[in-house]
Write a protein that holds these residues in place. Sequence first.
Motif, PDB file in Angstrom:
ATOM      1  N   UNK A   1       0.825  -1.209   0.000  1.00 24.94           N
ATOM      2  CA  UNK A   1       0.000   0.000   0.000  1.00 24.94           C
ATOM      3  C   UNK A   1       0.858   1.257   0.000  1.00 24.94           C
ATOM      4  N   UNK A   2       1.908   1.264   0.796  1.00 30.25           N
ATOM      5  CA  UNK A   2       2.783   2.436   0.857  1.00 30.25           C
ATOM      6  C   UNK A   2       3.436   2.684  -0.496  1.00 30.25           C
ATOM      7  N   UNK A   3       3.903   1.621  -1.122  1.00 24.96           N
ATOM      8  CA  UNK A   3       4.583   1.778  -2.405  1.00 24.96           C
ATOM      9  C   UNK A   3       3.619   2.225  -3.503  1.00 24.96           C
ATOM     10  N   UNK A   4       2.352   1.769  -3.417  1.00 19.93           N
ATOM     11  CA  UNK A   4       1.355   2.121  -4.431  1.00 19.93           C
ATOM     12  C   UNK A   4       0.725   3.491  -4.196  1.00 19.93           C
ATOM     13  N   UNK A   5       0.966   4.052  -3.040  1.00 25.47           N
ATOM     14  CA  UNK A   5       0.421   5.379  -2.736  1.00 25.47           C
ATOM     15  C   UNK A   5      -0.810   5.368  -1.862  1.00 25.47           C
TER      16      UNK A   5
END
Length: 213
Positions: free
Chosen positions: A18-22
Amino acid sequence: MSFSGDADILWGTALALARRAGGVSPRGHALPPLLFFTDPDRTLEPWQIAQNLPQGSAVVYRAFSRTDAKETGLKLRAACDRAKIGLLVGKDDALATAIGADGLHLPEMDMARADALSQTYPHWLLTCALHGPLTGRCATGLDAFVVSPVFPAGGASAAKADLGLEAFSRIIAALPCPAYGLGGIQPANAAQLLETRACGIAGVESIMRAFGR
């Protein structure tokens, strides 16, 4: 909230994705890192799992037209409120409205409904199942896809050939909005999704086992 064992692996991996995808959809909605899909045959008391899920995750309630759909849905709504997690309903927008759900999960064949639904219910999170390439179909109004089965899976997906990590990665890279991985995702293989652009993890039995205290 801290977790241990399998729950920690699944939640930690989901958060990393989730963090990497925004963590936000094209429509500006926050995307839960973890989606727990209910199944009337496998999750007999889904509210018991919902109350143990990490804050910020969500439940996708699939009632499949059962006679106790609203009763179960209201129990889920109460459990989700206590846990501070979201609640989506599979396909049935009337049921979603009746239980005060936060969104709707559409089957692949209902994908075209997303545009109208997004205008009628702009506050809803709208997701849609996908089992292969989008191939030019319109995805207007959707916040995210749930692509499956990534790995060999059980339940309704048991008879379907798994996509495999390479095909899954290729399919979601071509989509106009974020995508979750669903199907056969276990603590032992969840980290493999970090090789893809998935925005989070969806599951049934693995989440039920990990968070079913």
